[in-house]
Design an enzyme around this catalytic site. Sequence first.
Site, PDB file in Angstrom:
ATOM      1  N   LYS A 134       0.811  -1.227   0.000  1.00 23.48           N
ATOM      2  CA  LYS A 134       0.000   0.000   0.000  1.00 23.48           C
ATOM      3  C   LYS A 134       0.843   1.276   0.000  1.00 23.48           C
ATOM      4  CE  LYS A 134      -4.433  -1.480   1.757  1.00 23.48           C
ATOM      5  NZ  LYS A 134      -4.236  -2.897   2.163  1.00 23.48           N
ATOM      6  N   GLU A 158      -9.894   7.448   3.962  1.00 22.47           N
ATOM      7  CA  GLU A 158     -10.769   6.660   4.823  1.00 22.47           C
ATOM      8  C   GLU A 158     -10.117   5.291   4.953  1.00 22.47           C
ATOM      9  OE1 GLU A 158     -11.637   6.454   1.478  1.00 22.47           O
ATOM     10  OE2 GLU A 158     -11.564   4.266   1.503  1.00 22.47           O
ATOM     11  N   SER A 205       1.755  -9.855  -0.878  1.00 21.38           N
ATOM     12  CA  SER A 205       1.356  -8.451  -0.716  1.00 21.38           C
ATOM     13  C   SER A 205       1.715  -7.830   0.629  1.00 21.38           C
ATOM     14  CB  SER A 205      -0.141  -8.298  -0.976  1.00 21.38           C
ATOM     15  OG  SER A 205      -0.894  -9.127  -0.117  1.00 21.38           O
TER      16      SER A 205
HETATM   17  C1  LIG Z   1      -5.060  -3.939   1.740  1.00 23.09           C
HETATM   18  C2  LIG Z   1      -4.351  -5.200   1.460  1.00 23.09           C
HETATM   19  C3  LIG Z   1      -4.774  -6.091   0.440  1.00 23.09           C
HETATM   20  C4  LIG Z   1      -6.004  -5.852  -0.377  1.00 23.09           C
HETATM   21  O1  LIG Z   1      -5.997  -4.706  -1.141  1.00 23.09           O
HETATM   22  P1  LIG Z   1      -5.764  -4.729  -2.733  1.00 23.09           P
HETATM   23  O2  LIG Z   1      -6.079  -3.357  -3.145  1.00 23.09           O
HETATM   24  O3  LIG Z   1      -6.683  -5.749  -3.295  1.00 23.09           O
HETATM   25  O4  LIG Z   1      -4.350  -5.095  -2.948  1.00 23.09           O
HETATM   26  C5  LIG Z   1      -4.021  -7.228   0.191  1.00 23.09           C
HETATM   27  N1  LIG Z   1      -2.932  -7.527   0.922  1.00 23.09           N
HETATM   28  C6  LIG Z   1      -2.497  -6.718   1.921  1.00 23.09           C
HETATM   29  C7  LIG Z   1      -1.284  -7.104   2.681  1.00 23.09           C
HETATM   30  C8  LIG Z   1      -3.197  -5.536   2.215  1.00 23.09           C
HETATM   31  O5  LIG Z   1      -2.755  -4.743   3.204  1.00 23.09           O
END
Ligand SMILES: *Cc1c(COP(=O)(O)O)cnc(C)c1O
Length: 398
Positions: A89, A111, A377
Amino acid sequence: MSYTVDERGFYGRYGGAYIPEMLYPNIDELRRRYLEITEDPSFQSEFQSLLRDYVGRPTPLYLARRLSDVLGYTVYLKREDLNHTGAHKINNAVGQILLAKWLGKKRIIAETGAGQHGVATATVCALMGIECYVYMGEIDMARQLPNVRRMEMLGTTVVPVKSGSRVLKDATNEAMRDWIAHPDDTHYIIGSVVGPHPFPDMVSRFQSVISEEMRWQLKQHTGSELPNVIVACVGGGSNAMGAYYHYLDEDSVRLVGVEAAGEGVHSGHTAATMTLGTDGVLHGSRTLLMQTDDGQVLEAHSVSAGLDYPGIGPQHAHLHKTKRVEYVSVTDEEALTAGLQLARLEGIIPALETAHALAHLSRLEVGNDDVVVLNLSGRGDKDLATYLEHGESATSNT
Ligand SMILES: *Cc1c(COP(=O)(O)O)cnc(C)c1O
């Protein structure tokens, strides 16, 4: 076939900017200027040096040997968990704070539901010394107190939202109201590839650094920039778009998106938007969303707060309709098991969101010689309590 946004802000029949008239000036300014600014060489040079020196990029592309042995094919993990603040993010937050500075904005709003996007936004606002307000439902604040405290420590004002059901959608409404009231000095940082045009395109461009790096890193590892498959979890869809971006036109690369089925796609407690979703307008764009026959948005459920969203970015809706991306879903239970497995096999505790993508790996139909890249992610420290609760029952007999 084009998978990217057209000059009207649409991906096929999805996307657009369905917003109250009062927001036209804000959205119009962004729409007119985002490409000119983000493609400017001095913007790019500042963005690239922050990604390198502050975020910690490039993130490694790691050959997961023990996991590959178990699965019977080669798996690389793209380590977005190693970014500053522990997830992808921050890539978008850094891009948008720079854009806000270029636009001369003095104040940031956002938000947040789970608090992760709020923390990323609070982080970049501290970095730039810009005033920041994060709207958050009262219920979510109670559930995610450590993230509320993090934001406060970073100097952000967390504004409790007491209207409606006091969760993410109510916080979104309040943030919109704030933006309407402060059109000149405020930028609204949206955290995923959702919202009115140009947000989905802008956010996917900022996240596209993920697949840009994947291409040269894979070439170093394997001699080819192209894997056979790329797998990513999908909430709003930003980490997945980042991982797909530079491969969308490579027909030989299979792209897979993994949604949260929650307790099961037909359990009534799910976030499987692609399976259950129908066309509608959510957060300013036409997309697929879970709704009742008369258009009431349904509440989403997932063990992972980051996937707990009743819609999906409009580009994903288009990639689904055109069948460029294959969307599947994974239950809470399957994700928890896969997250625990990665911890034991590779010494990496993944975010519960990511664990959904991991859970699909054992079901992928691929050959033994195939190369799969999984976008890791985020890190799972925030999910420790949930894992441990589950692990007690799952590992008591090993
Ligand atoms: C917020 C988040 C997601 C989901 O958000 P996307 O916009 O679909 O990427 C996935 N993995 C992590 C670690 C997150 O913090």
